[in-house]
Design a protein around this motif. Structure first.
Motif, PDB file in Angstrom:
ATOM      1  N   GLY A 703       0.826  -1.202   0.000  1.00  0.00           N
ATOM      2  CA  GLY A 703       0.000   0.000   0.000  1.00  0.00           C
ATOM      3  C   GLY A 703       0.859   1.251   0.000  1.00  0.00           C
ATOM      4  O   GLY A 703       2.039   1.231   0.368  1.00  0.00           O
ATOM      5  N   GLY A 704       0.274   2.369  -0.384  1.00  0.00           N
ATOM      6  CA  GLY A 704       1.011   3.612  -0.548  1.00  0.00           C
ATOM      7  C   GLY A 704       1.700   4.110   0.708  1.00  0.00           C
ATOM      8  O   GLY A 704       2.759   4.741   0.637  1.00  0.00           O
ATOM      9  N   VAL A 705       1.123   3.844   1.890  1.00  0.00           N
ATOM     10  CA  VAL A 705       1.729   4.303   3.135  1.00  0.00           C
ATOM     11  C   VAL A 705       3.038   3.564   3.409  1.00  0.00           C
ATOM     12  O   VAL A 705       3.886   4.036   4.168  1.00  0.00           O
ATOM     13  CB  VAL A 705       0.730   4.141   4.302  1.00  0.00           C
ATOM     14  CG1 VAL A 705       1.357   4.477   5.642  1.00  0.00           C
ATOM     15  CG2 VAL A 705      -0.491   5.039   4.075  1.00  0.00           C
ATOM     16  N   ALA A 706       3.237   2.404   2.778  1.00  0.00           N
ATOM     17  CA  ALA A 706       4.476   1.636   2.964  1.00  0.00           C
ATOM     18  C   ALA A 706       5.702   2.386   2.446  1.00  0.00           C
ATOM     19  O   ALA A 706       6.835   2.015   2.774  1.00  0.00           O
ATOM     20  CB  ALA A 706       4.356   0.279   2.267  1.00  0.00           C
ATOM     21  N   TYR A 707       5.513   3.441   1.651  1.00  0.00           N
ATOM     22  CA  TYR A 707       6.648   4.242   1.196  1.00  0.00           C
ATOM     23  C   TYR A 707       7.229   5.094   2.329  1.00  0.00           C
ATOM     24  O   TYR A 707       8.375   5.510   2.268  1.00  0.00           O
ATOM     25  CB  TYR A 707       6.234   5.159   0.051  1.00  0.00           C
ATOM     26  CG  TYR A 707       5.891   4.435  -1.227  1.00  0.00           C
ATOM     27  CD1 TYR A 707       6.774   3.523  -1.784  1.00  0.00           C
ATOM     28  CD2 TYR A 707       4.685   4.652  -1.880  1.00  0.00           C
ATOM     29  CE1 TYR A 707       6.470   2.857  -2.955  1.00  0.00           C
ATOM     30  CE2 TYR A 707       4.377   3.996  -3.051  1.00  0.00           C
ATOM     31  CZ  TYR A 707       5.264   3.097  -3.587  1.00  0.00           C
ATOM     32  OH  TYR A 707       4.955   2.432  -4.749  1.00  0.00           O
ATOM     33  N   ASN A 708       6.402   5.377   3.342  1.00  0.00           N
ATOM     34  CA  ASN A 708       6.858   6.187   4.460  1.00  0.00           C
ATOM     35  C   ASN A 708       7.956   5.440   5.206  1.00  0.00           C
ATOM     36  O   ASN A 708       7.745   4.345   5.722  1.00  0.00           O
ATOM     37  CB  ASN A 708       5.667   6.471   5.385  1.00  0.00           C
ATOM     38  CG  ASN A 708       6.028   7.356   6.560  1.00  0.00           C
ATOM     39  OD1 ASN A 708       6.833   6.999   7.398  1.00  0.00           O
ATOM     40  ND2 ASN A 708       5.381   8.513   6.622  1.00  0.00           N
ATOM     41  N   ASP A 709       9.135   6.023   5.256  1.00  0.00           N
ATOM     42  CA  ASP A 709      10.296   5.327   5.818  1.00  0.00           C
ATOM     43  C   ASP A 709      10.104   4.982   7.286  1.00  0.00           C
ATOM     44  O   ASP A 709      10.369   3.853   7.719  1.00  0.00           O
ATOM     45  CB  ASP A 709      11.543   6.190   5.634  1.00  0.00           C
ATOM     46  CG  ASP A 709      12.804   5.503   6.131  1.00  0.00           C
ATOM     47  OD1 ASP A 709      12.988   4.302   5.846  1.00  0.00           O
ATOM     48  OD2 ASP A 709      13.601   6.157   6.812  1.00  0.00           O
ATOM     49  N   ALA A 710       9.653   5.938   8.084  1.00  0.00           N
ATOM     50  CA  ALA A 710       9.504   5.706   9.522  1.00  0.00           C
ATOM     51  C   ALA A 710       8.443   4.650   9.803  1.00  0.00           C
ATOM     52  O   ALA A 710       8.635   3.775  10.654  1.00  0.00           O
ATOM     53  CB  ALA A 710       9.157   7.014  10.229  1.00  0.00           C
ATOM     54  N   ILE A 711       7.315   4.715   9.105  1.00  0.00           N
ATOM     55  CA  ILE A 711       6.244   3.750   9.330  1.00  0.00           C
ATOM     56  C   ILE A 711       6.674   2.361   8.878  1.00  0.00           C
ATOM     57  O   ILE A 711       6.496   1.372   9.595  1.00  0.00           O
ATOM     58  CB  ILE A 711       4.959   4.196   8.598  1.00  0.00           C
ATOM     59  CG1 ILE A 711       4.379   5.442   9.269  1.00  0.00           C
ATOM     60  CG2 ILE A 711       3.924   3.073   8.578  1.00  0.00           C
ATOM     61  CD1 ILE A 711       3.167   6.023   8.571  1.00  0.00           C
TER      62      ILE A 711
END
Length: 751
Positions: A703-711
């Motif tokens: 999913g797109g939020v998986a690009y967020n490094d910290a998350i």
């Protein structure tokens, strides 16, 4: 003592056309001293016939895989035996149309070092010729019309070879032997400019130095370029493209130049320098000299190195990085035709650097980012598309129409999954036509008919859903987040996982809007085990555009809602709009339910006054990540509870904690980091509990939020701390660009 002569007939399948494979086979056979033939069979691969001693045949087979050309990819080698026919030499035969499988097309790649040396060598006949290439580099996918990959079936057919080029083309010992894009200044494509100039490259450099904007037609499309240090030039370019806030990609001459405005590690350096030359998202250094307009509000920037002859020639004449962004209005396909470039970019570009080679298939730059310790594709296009992924999904060919945003399509046949280049958002006629053309082109170059089995998204109102109904009666509709996680399962070749789908929005099987889900996933089915707690989206799509609405949608049951909105939300319509939003959430009117992680992050972005209006996809969450990168998470625990037969992460409780921190005067960057940390830990905890309950030892993230490094990093750490295996997308985008493969995986497992 050597044995008597034997004969071996070898069928080699994979990426073995357009990569110098036949000349490689010739040179290998010549070195061993074995007789035979080599021939392209179109969709069936490459056929090699060998006659010699058994020892020679075995040496050939051993060296075949060890020494094959850099752009080739051998997927299978099938050897059969027959009686020798007395062949006395080794020769390359003319290509034929083959059968029995789909073709595999090599992608476009950057100019190799040897061609770059030729282009810069004053004694070479290729000196300063922009379209220099060989079997190891240059355009492939963007010039191919159909298989077999021979010059008459490419856009190079319009440029008959001169005697010198033909001599090199016919010489099996030359690295340009059967290089279908071989050309020189005497016979190849030519560059020219608008307005005309005697030295277009020199004039382009001059215009850039003076703060102008240049349209540059490249291998797979057109870019707009300007000085990346010049604020006014960048602002003018963004105004012309109507991308006032969206970040722009940068091209720099070399690593030394990149180091003046961005940092990179060894992994990022390898990808930057690779022959595929994608855009790589890098962290900007402190006090970066780049114009702030390049990536306003972001801590990182997309950077690439030169990959075509034109780029190298240009950087021989300038000493600063340039903006290099796709030349298309927002939401429209990249422009590829000269007449369109002239007519549609005339009001933006001060100068145009064009060429007369047709682009058969437009192909945007690929974009990668390292996040959570993993290289991830934000866009998989030039340099990779349409190279197939090997995956056995049955005997029936299939077509997947992908997602509505960041669309790609995918074809399946004979164990090959061909994922197309980036297409874009299917919300206008031009992009829809591009999608249809991509279907036609991809089926043509793989020698396939449009399959009878077609798969698409579950959403009933998508344009791609309607198209699926037009194409075929054998349709498989796949839930959006099931497809996200199935794309990871396909990449990793697994059958079952607990999956975290952290995304924007997708149509759920219950008719609500999903986006922060924990699913028990098999290839054919899924079970929803957890999610974020339900939120409202007052005004529907308006809540995506104006994230302050999501604050009301999250805290809609709070008795202090009016006071919270007065103090912590900003509405473009002021008090009147606030009242309307309060009425919407209290009545539920035009306020669909969602569990979207993306919308929750958007609300945090509004709460902290990071972004109050989304002007491009993912903007509020991306800017929130940049703020959070400067902070440290505060002490706030995720609150989990049982709701509607699943475990939910209480987003309302999270927001109450964030508001309390804000009222206590905590730093904005620490609050931002806290929101990301709680979201990640909460989803990971749900996933771990579900995995342990069901005795599943693999947890997937997509999913797109998986690009967020910290998350992504925090989820990964939590999964590994629980001694479970963590997997995520690595060969395709985590975002919607990977949906088409996931749809194939699901459809291939359904009867």
């Amino acid at each position: 003592m050597k044995n008597h002569r034997k004969r071996a007939e070898i069928l080699i399948q994979g990426i073995v056309q357009g990569v110098g494979f036949r000349p490689f086979i010739y040179r290998l056979a010549d070195d061993i001293g074995i007789s035979g033939t080599v021939k392209n069979l179109g969709d069936a691969g490459v056929e090699v016939v060998l006659e010699g001693t058994e020892e020679d045949i075995q040496e050939f087979l051993a060296r075949l895989r060890e020494e094959n050309p850099p752009l080739s990819e051998i997927q299978s080698v099938i050897v059969s035996r027959s009686k020798p026919e007395g062949l006395e030499e080794f020769c390359i035969l003319k290509s034929t149309h083959g059968g029995g499988g789909s073709g595999t097309i090599p992608p476009d790649t950057a100019m190799c070092e040897k061609c770059l040396e030729d282009m810069r060598n004053p004694d070479s006949r290729y000196h300063e010729y922009w379209a220099t290439s060989c079997v190891d580099c240059g355009p492939r996918f963007t010039v191919i019309k159909e298989l077999p990959y021979d010059r008459p079936r490419t856009s190079m057919e319009e440029f008959p070879m001169c005697d010198e080029c033909e001599s090199e083309y016919e010489d099996p010992t030359d690295r340009r032997h059967h290089a279908q894009s071989i050309a020189c200044p005497n016979c190849g494509p030519q560059i020219f400019s608008i307005p005309p100039s005697q030295n277009p490259i020199f004039k382009t450099a001059e215009v850039l130095r003076e703060g102008g904007i240049v349209a540059i037609k490249g291998i797979g499309g057109t870019h707009l370029a300007c000085d990346a240090f010049n604020d006014e030039a960048v602002r003018r370019l963004k105004r012309g493209l109507r991308r006032l806030h969206k970040p722009l990609a940068i091209m720099a001459r070399d690593l030394e130049m990149i180091g003046k405005f961005a940092s990179f590690d060894e992994k990022e350096e390898r990808v930057l320098k690779s022959i595929r030359r994608p855009i790589v998202v890098l962290d900007q250094i402190e006090n970066s000299p780049l114009s702030p307009e390049v990536a306003r509000g972001l801590h990182n920037v997309g950077v690439m190195l030169p990959y075509s002859g034109v780029h190298h020639l240009l950087f021989d004449r300038i000493d600063f990085p340039i903006v290099m962004t796709s030349a298309n209005l927002t939401g429209m396909p990249m422009i590829v035709k000269n007449n369109k470039i002239i007519s549609e970019l005339g009001n933006i570009a001060d100068f145009m650097l064009l060429h007369n080679r047709k682009i058969v298939a437009r192909c945007d730059d690929s974009v990668v980012r390292f996040s959570g310790g993993t290289k991830k594709f934000l866009r998989r296009s030039r340099g990779w598309a349409p190279s197939p992924l090997r995956l056995e999904l049955g005997n029936e060919p299939m077509l997947a129409l992908g997602a509505e945003l960041d669309n790609t399509i995918a074809l399946y046949a004979d164990g090959n999954c061909f994922v197309s280049q980036y297409i874009g958002d299917i919300d206008n006629l031009s992009t829809f036509k591009f999608l249809e053309n991509t279907i036609d082109h991809l089926t043509s170059i793989t020698n396939m008919e449009v399959p009878e089995r077609v798969t698409c998204d579950l959403h009933p109102d998508f344009i791609t859903t309607d198209l699926a109904e037009e194409i075929s009666k054998d349709r498989v509709r796949v839930q959006h987040h099931h497809a996200h996680l199935a794309s990871v399962m396909g990449e990793k070749k697994i059958q079952e996982t607990i999956g975290i789908a952290a995304d924007g929005i997708g149509y759920g099987s219950d008719g609500t809007i999903w986006g922060g889900e924990v699913l028990h996933v098999t290839r054919s089915d899924f079970d929803r085990l957890g999610s974020l707690s339900p939120m409202l989206m007052p005004g529907g799509d308006l809540a995506s555009k104006y994230p302050s609405r999501m604050i009301a949608g999250i805290l809609y049951e709070s008795s202090d809602l009016n006071e919270i909105l007065e103090n912590h939300a900003e509405f473009p319509g002021g008090k009147e709009e606030q009242k309307i939003v309060e009425k919407q959430v209290s009545s539920g009117f035009n306020s669909p339910t969602t569990t979207s992680a993306g919308r929750a992050l958007d609300a945090v972005s509004s709460l902290l006054d990071v972004c109050q209006e989304r002007t491009y996809e993912g903007e509020p969450a991306m800017k929130l990540e940049s703020l959070a990168a400067q902070g440290t998470p505060l002490n706030l625990e995720p609150e989990l509870e049982s709701q509607d037969d699943r475990i939910v992460l209480n987003v309302q409780s999270l927001f109450e904690g964030l508001i309390e921190f804000e009222e206590e005067g905590k730093k904005r960057e620490d609050i931002a980091a806290t929101a990301q940390d709680v979201l990640a830990r909460g989803l990971a905890e749900i996933a771990v509990d579900c995995a342990e309950d069901l005795h599943i030892d693999i947890v997937a993230l997509s999913g797109g939020v998986a690009y967020n490094d910290a998350i992504s990093r925090r989820i990964r750490e939590s999964i590994k701390e629980s001694e479970l295996e963590f997997i995520t997308n690595e060969r395709l985008p985590c975002g919607d660009g990977g949906i088409s493969l996931g749809q194939l995986v699901v459809a291939g497992d359904k009867e």
